[in-house]
Design an enzyme around this catalytic site. Structure first.
Site, PDB file in Angstrom:
ATOM      1  N   LYS A 169      -1.009  -1.463  15.495  1.00  0.00           N
ATOM      2  CA  LYS A 169       0.362  -2.026  15.544  1.00  0.00           C
ATOM      3  C   LYS A 169       1.368  -1.045  16.127  1.00  0.00           C
ATOM      4  O   LYS A 169       2.181  -1.393  16.983  1.00  0.00           O
ATOM      5  CB  LYS A 169       0.761  -2.406  14.117  1.00  0.00           C
ATOM      6  CG  LYS A 169       2.251  -2.556  13.857  1.00  0.00           C
ATOM      7  CD  LYS A 169       2.566  -2.928  12.433  1.00  0.00           C
ATOM      8  CE  LYS A 169       2.439  -1.818  11.442  1.00  0.00           C
ATOM      9  NZ  LYS A 169       3.652  -0.990  11.261  1.00  0.00           N
ATOM     10  N   ARG A 189      -7.167  -5.574   6.787  1.00  0.00           N
ATOM     11  CA  ARG A 189      -6.155  -5.877   7.809  1.00  0.00           C
ATOM     12  C   ARG A 189      -6.643  -5.486   9.213  1.00  0.00           C
ATOM     13  O   ARG A 189      -7.159  -4.393   9.414  1.00  0.00           O
ATOM     14  CB  ARG A 189      -4.836  -5.172   7.471  1.00  0.00           C
ATOM     15  CG  ARG A 189      -4.135  -5.790   6.249  1.00  0.00           C
ATOM     16  CD  ARG A 189      -2.922  -5.025   5.835  1.00  0.00           C
ATOM     17  NE  ARG A 189      -3.302  -3.768   5.184  1.00  0.00           N
ATOM     18  CZ  ARG A 189      -2.383  -2.922   4.704  1.00  0.00           C
ATOM     19  NH1 ARG A 189      -1.100  -3.172   4.845  1.00  0.00           N
ATOM     20  NH2 ARG A 189      -2.758  -1.815   4.094  1.00  0.00           N
ATOM     21  N   LYS A 216       6.652   8.995  14.158  1.00  0.00           N
ATOM     22  CA  LYS A 216       5.664   8.144  13.474  1.00  0.00           C
ATOM     23  C   LYS A 216       4.920   7.255  14.460  1.00  0.00           C
ATOM     24  O   LYS A 216       3.676   7.177  14.449  1.00  0.00           O
ATOM     25  CB  LYS A 216       6.365   7.273  12.434  1.00  0.00           C
ATOM     26  CG  LYS A 216       5.474   6.251  11.780  1.00  0.00           C
ATOM     27  CD  LYS A 216       4.398   6.882  10.936  1.00  0.00           C
ATOM     28  CE  LYS A 216       3.433   5.849  10.402  1.00  0.00           C
ATOM     29  NZ  LYS A 216       2.330   6.467   9.652  1.00  0.00           N
ATOM     30  N   ASN A 232       0.696   7.752  15.809  1.00  0.00           N
ATOM     31  CA  ASN A 232      -0.379   6.755  15.707  1.00  0.00           C
ATOM     32  C   ASN A 232      -0.804   6.234  17.070  1.00  0.00           C
ATOM     33  O   ASN A 232      -1.961   5.858  17.260  1.00  0.00           O
ATOM     34  CB  ASN A 232       0.043   5.631  14.777  1.00  0.00           C
ATOM     35  CG  ASN A 232      -0.174   6.050  13.321  1.00  0.00           C
ATOM     36  OD1 ASN A 232      -0.819   7.053  13.033  1.00  0.00           O
ATOM     37  ND2 ASN A 232       0.356   5.279  12.417  1.00  0.00           N
ATOM     38  N   CYS A 257      -1.935   0.074  10.717  1.00  0.00           N
ATOM     39  CA  CYS A 257      -0.946   0.798  11.525  1.00  0.00           C
ATOM     40  C   CYS A 257      -1.404   1.161  12.921  1.00  0.00           C
ATOM     41  O   CYS A 257      -0.640   1.015  13.878  1.00  0.00           O
ATOM     42  CB  CYS A 257      -0.458   2.025  10.797  1.00  0.00           C
ATOM     43  SG  CYS A 257      -1.739   2.835   9.936  1.00  0.00           S
ATOM     44  N   ARG A 295       2.953   8.209   5.526  1.00  0.00           N
ATOM     45  CA  ARG A 295       1.755   8.719   6.197  1.00  0.00           C
ATOM     46  C   ARG A 295       0.614   8.698   5.199  1.00  0.00           C
ATOM     47  O   ARG A 295       0.236   9.734   4.654  1.00  0.00           O
ATOM     48  CB  ARG A 295       1.971  10.176   6.587  1.00  0.00           C
ATOM     49  CG  ARG A 295       2.521  10.379   7.978  1.00  0.00           C
ATOM     50  CD  ARG A 295       2.682  11.855   8.201  1.00  0.00           C
ATOM     51  NE  ARG A 295       3.118  12.140   9.554  1.00  0.00           N
ATOM     52  CZ  ARG A 295       3.673  13.290   9.885  1.00  0.00           C
ATOM     53  NH1 ARG A 295       3.859  14.202   8.956  1.00  0.00           N
ATOM     54  NH2 ARG A 295       4.042  13.522  11.128  1.00  0.00           N
ATOM     55  N   GLY A 347      -9.179  -1.031  13.487  1.00  0.00           N
ATOM     56  CA  GLY A 347      -8.457  -1.965  12.608  1.00  0.00           C
ATOM     57  C   GLY A 347      -7.418  -1.221  11.794  1.00  0.00           C
ATOM     58  O   GLY A 347      -7.036  -0.107  12.131  1.00  0.00           O
ATOM     59  N   TYR A 391       0.821  -1.223   0.000  1.00  0.00           N
ATOM     60  CA  TYR A 391       0.000   0.000   0.000  1.00  0.00           C
ATOM     61  C   TYR A 391       0.847   1.261   0.000  1.00  0.00           C
ATOM     62  O   TYR A 391       0.360   2.351  -0.218  1.00  0.00           O
ATOM     63  CB  TYR A 391      -0.897   0.005   1.247  1.00  0.00           C
ATOM     64  CG  TYR A 391      -2.149  -0.831   1.057  1.00  0.00           C
ATOM     65  CD1 TYR A 391      -2.159  -2.186   1.369  1.00  0.00           C
ATOM     66  CD2 TYR A 391      -3.311  -0.283   0.534  1.00  0.00           C
ATOM     67  CE1 TYR A 391      -3.288  -2.954   1.191  1.00  0.00           C
ATOM     68  CE2 TYR A 391      -4.458  -1.035   0.348  1.00  0.00           C
ATOM     69  CZ  TYR A 391      -4.436  -2.375   0.677  1.00  0.00           C
ATOM     70  OH  TYR A 391      -5.558  -3.134   0.488  1.00  0.00           O
ATOM     71  N   ASP A 417       9.762  -6.896  -5.434  1.00  0.00           N
ATOM     72  CA  ASP A 417       8.898  -7.569  -4.462  1.00  0.00           C
ATOM     73  C   ASP A 417       9.171  -9.078  -4.536  1.00  0.00           C
ATOM     74  O   ASP A 417       9.551  -9.582  -5.589  1.00  0.00           O
ATOM     75  CB  ASP A 417       7.413  -7.294  -4.794  1.00  0.00           C
ATOM     76  CG  ASP A 417       6.506  -7.583  -3.606  1.00  0.00           C
ATOM     77  OD1 ASP A 417       6.030  -6.624  -2.965  1.00  0.00           O
ATOM     78  OD2 ASP A 417       6.308  -8.785  -3.311  1.00  0.00           O
TER      79      ASP A 417
HETATM   80  N1  SAJ Z   1     -11.265   4.766  14.133  1.00  0.00           N
HETATM   81  C1  SAJ Z   1     -12.163   4.941  15.200  1.00  0.00           C
HETATM   82  N2  SAJ Z   1     -12.383   6.209  15.660  1.00  0.00           N
HETATM   83  C2  SAJ Z   1     -11.753   7.303  15.119  1.00  0.00           C
HETATM   84  C3  SAJ Z   1     -10.846   7.094  14.050  1.00  0.00           C
HETATM   85  C4  SAJ Z   1     -10.621   5.820  13.569  1.00  0.00           C
HETATM   86  O1  SAJ Z   1     -12.737   3.984  15.706  1.00  0.00           O
HETATM   87  O2  SAJ Z   1     -12.006   8.426  15.560  1.00  0.00           O
HETATM   88  C5  SAJ Z   1     -11.000   3.412  13.647  1.00  0.00           C
HETATM   89  C6  SAJ Z   1     -11.349   3.215  12.178  1.00  0.00           C
HETATM   90  O3  SAJ Z   1     -12.669   2.736  12.045  1.00  0.00           O
HETATM   91  C7  SAJ Z   1     -10.333   2.159  11.739  1.00  0.00           C
HETATM   92  C8  SAJ Z   1      -9.124   2.428  12.626  1.00  0.00           C
HETATM   93  O4  SAJ Z   1      -9.601   3.199  13.735  1.00  0.00           O
HETATM   94  O5  SAJ Z   1     -10.821   0.858  12.025  1.00  0.00           O
HETATM   95  C9  SAJ Z   1      -7.998   3.176  11.931  1.00  0.00           C
HETATM   96  O6  SAJ Z   1      -8.580   4.259  11.294  1.00  0.00           O
HETATM   97  P1  SAJ Z   1      -7.706   5.544  10.806  1.00  0.00           P
HETATM   98  O7  SAJ Z   1      -8.672   6.613  10.494  1.00  0.00           O
HETATM   99  O8  SAJ Z   1      -6.654   5.848  11.804  1.00  0.00           O
HETATM  100  O9  SAJ Z   1      -7.076   5.083   9.453  1.00  0.00           O
HETATM  101  P2  SAJ Z   1      -5.678   4.411   9.057  1.00  0.00           P
HETATM  102  O10 SAJ Z   1      -5.167   3.542  10.117  1.00  0.00           O
HETATM  103  O11 SAJ Z   1      -5.886   3.832   7.721  1.00  0.00           O
HETATM  104  O12 SAJ Z   1      -4.692   5.654   8.811  1.00  0.00           O
HETATM  105  C10 SAJ Z   1      -4.074   6.320   9.837  1.00  0.00           C
HETATM  106  C11 SAJ Z   1      -4.096   7.754   9.372  1.00  0.00           C
HETATM  107  N3  SAJ Z   1      -3.771   8.654  10.396  1.00  0.00           N
HETATM  108  C12 SAJ Z   1      -4.599   9.701  10.527  1.00  0.00           C
HETATM  109  O13 SAJ Z   1      -5.587   9.854   9.826  1.00  0.00           O
HETATM  110  C13 SAJ Z   1      -4.243  10.657  11.586  1.00  0.00           C
HETATM  111  C14 SAJ Z   1      -3.107   7.962   8.252  1.00  0.00           C
HETATM  112  O14 SAJ Z   1      -2.975   9.347   7.926  1.00  0.00           O
HETATM  113  C15 SAJ Z   1      -1.773   7.411   8.640  1.00  0.00           C
HETATM  114  O15 SAJ Z   1      -0.841   7.602   7.600  1.00  0.00           O
HETATM  115  C16 SAJ Z   1      -1.940   5.936   8.854  1.00  0.00           C
HETATM  116  O16 SAJ Z   1      -2.779   5.796  10.012  1.00  0.00           O
HETATM  117  C17 SAJ Z   1      -0.594   5.312   9.045  1.00  0.00           C
HETATM  118  O17 SAJ Z   1      -0.164   4.636   8.098  1.00  0.00           O
HETATM  119  O18 SAJ Z   1       0.042   5.558  10.043  1.00  0.00           O
END
Ligand code: SAJ
Length: 424
Positions: free
Chosen positions: A264, A330, A207, A211, A261, A155, A258, A10, A30
């Site tokens: 994890k 994931r 980083k 998260n 990142c 990010r 879920g 990704y 890869d």
């Molecule tokens: N979630 C909640 N409540 C929230 C926000 C998210 O329950 O208020 C849940 C979502 O449903 C999901 C999980 O958390 O299951 C993760 O959601 P996410 O919005 O954090 O999305 P990710 O993990 O795909 O991406 C995040 C992003 N970080 C932010 O938006 C601040 C992304 O910008 C980062 O680059 C990414 O983590 C990463 O790779 O670190």
């Protein structure tokens, strides 16, 4: 400039297409030969519905400046090697198997003065204590003399990959100021966002902490939601009013956390801290991991109100992806819910409009005869659910809302028993 990208997931694959569009010659490496063959044939191996993914891929095919291979020998021709392999956790501890394999193979192929750029998320001090020593040992080269290292954690999130990749600020950890200008050049070609230069460990820490900050704040929202259920208060109203006051930003409670990142990275951070136990991280992780069980409890309570034992019920589960409008599964919270249902021998069916495995059935088919609709993922496709139709199909009018997706008042008026996370 010729770059190599190791790990076409990704992060690596969007980066390959983006750098190709910026006229870089890219060696895309890869270990998965099936993925390599698909890419050579012009077939996207995943995230087919990712915005702009197809367009960037098509452009890279026209540019004819990407070589897909599994052979690291091609690295001998490259100046910059970007590493974007997965760094999962197993039992709360980092698993660097993929990183070790990538680093060990690149070490014996890098040419002098090349720069190894780690985009994978690493526990603080991993580059200093593991990556650099491994490369020096296998290459017999010396860091900051014969080769250089940078840490530029990615990010991006599925569904917004190109929007974020080309606009987000980036933290760039460098092993030596000598590579600052070339790193600035390549990342200015990637993003319009601000570039901040720091040392390697600071980059890793930024980083993992950003998260972890998100995970802890989601856990707080989840715990407040459960408290609001007990108090008979709607957490979404509480959250809206809290967030009206400046400097407050309560995140969203939900059916679980879920993704690749957020579940994890807190463990990567915690694993790097030896002298102090990061209790907040552990507590937040257990709260978030327990949300699917909380959704189960809401369903059990609702069915009990209708004099139905959940063991005799059939649940219609809407959504399997880890986040709305994505096919990324994931660490799917729905998978955790399914494990609970299987343990308790509860019948269920899953629908997901985007995840291939669950898009073969229709919502109507899984609703027919079920006793309880459970919404786990806020896919936009569910927005136009016809309540009148649902009433005819479902045998017990119960809706469990894991994402504050439905309008409780409307649902209740339509004769349903509604229970939402934080709003029962
Ligand atoms: N979630 C909640 N409540 C929230 C926000 C998210 O329950 O208020 C849940 C979502 O449903 C999901 C999980 O958390 O299951 C993760 O959601 P996410 O919005 O954090 O999305 P990710 O993990 O795909 O991406 C995040 C992003 N970080 C932010 O938006 C601040 C992304 O910008 C980062 O680059 C990414 O983590 C990463 O790779 O670190």
């Amino acid at each position: 400039m010729k770059v190599a990208i190791i790990g076409l997931g990704y992060i690596g694959l969007p980066l390959t297409f983006l750098l190709s569009s910026k006229k870089y010659d890219v060696i895309a490496i890869d270990k998965d030969m099936d993925k390599i063959k698909k890419l050579r044939k012009g077939v996207l191996p995943f995230a087919r519905n990712e915005p702009l993914f197809k367009e960037y891929f098509a452009r890279s095919l026209q540019n004819k400046n990407v070589v897909y291979t599994k052979y690291f020998e091609f690295i001998k021709e490259t100046d910059i090697i970007l590493v974007s392999v997965d760094t999962p956790i197993i039992g709360k501890k980092p698993n660097y198997k993929a990183l070790d394999s990538a680093i060990s193979q690149l070490a014996v192929n890098i040419k002098k003065k090349s720069i190894v750029v780690i985009e994978s998320t690493l526990a603080p001090n991993t580059t200093k204590n593991f990556v650099i020593p491994t490369i020096e040992k296998l290459s017999r080269l010396k860091v900051n003399t014969d080769f250089y290292v940078a840490v530029v954690p990615e990010r991006i999130r599925p569904g917004y990959i190109y929007k974020q990749l080309t606009s987000f600020p980036r933290v760039i950890g460098i092993s030596s100021p000598k590579i600052k200008s070339v790193m600035r050049k390549i990342y200015k070609d990637i993003t319009n966002g601000e570039l901040d230069f720091v040392d390697l460990t600071t980059a890793e820490t930024v980083k993992t902490v950003e998260n972890t900050f998100r995970d802890v704040n989601i856990a707080f929202a989840n715990e407040v939601a459960i408290a609001c259920e007990e108090q008979g208060v709607n957490v979404w109203e509480v959250r809206k009013l809290i967030n009206k006051s400046p400097f407050h930003n309560m995140l969203e409670p939900g059916a679980g956390v879920g993704g690749h990142c957020i579940p994890k990275d807190p463990w990567l951070l915690a694993s790097s801290v030896k002298k102090h136990q990061m209790r907040l991280i552990e507590t937040a992780r257990s709260i978030n991991d327990n949300m699917p069980a909380h959704v189960f409890a809401l369903a059990e309570e609702a069915l009990r109100k209708k004099k139905i034992k959940i063991a005799n019920a059939n649940l219609a589960i809407l959504g399997y992806a880890y986040v709305g409008n994505s096919d990324d599964i994931r660490n799917s919270p729905t998978e955790s819910l399914i494990k609970i249902l299987k343990n308790k021998r509860v019948k269920y069916e899953v629908h997901d409009p985007v995840v291939k495995k669950y898009s073969k059935t229709t919502v109507e088919e899984i609703l027919r005869g079920s006793n309880c609709l459970v919404l786990m993922v806020s896919h936009s496709a569910y927005k136009n659910l016809d309540l009148g139709r649902v009433s005819k199909l479902i045998s017990t009018k119960i809706i469990i809302d894991g994402r504050n997706f439905f309008d409780k008042e409307k649902i209740t008026k339509a004769g349903f028993l509604y229970k939402g996370v934080g709003n029962v």
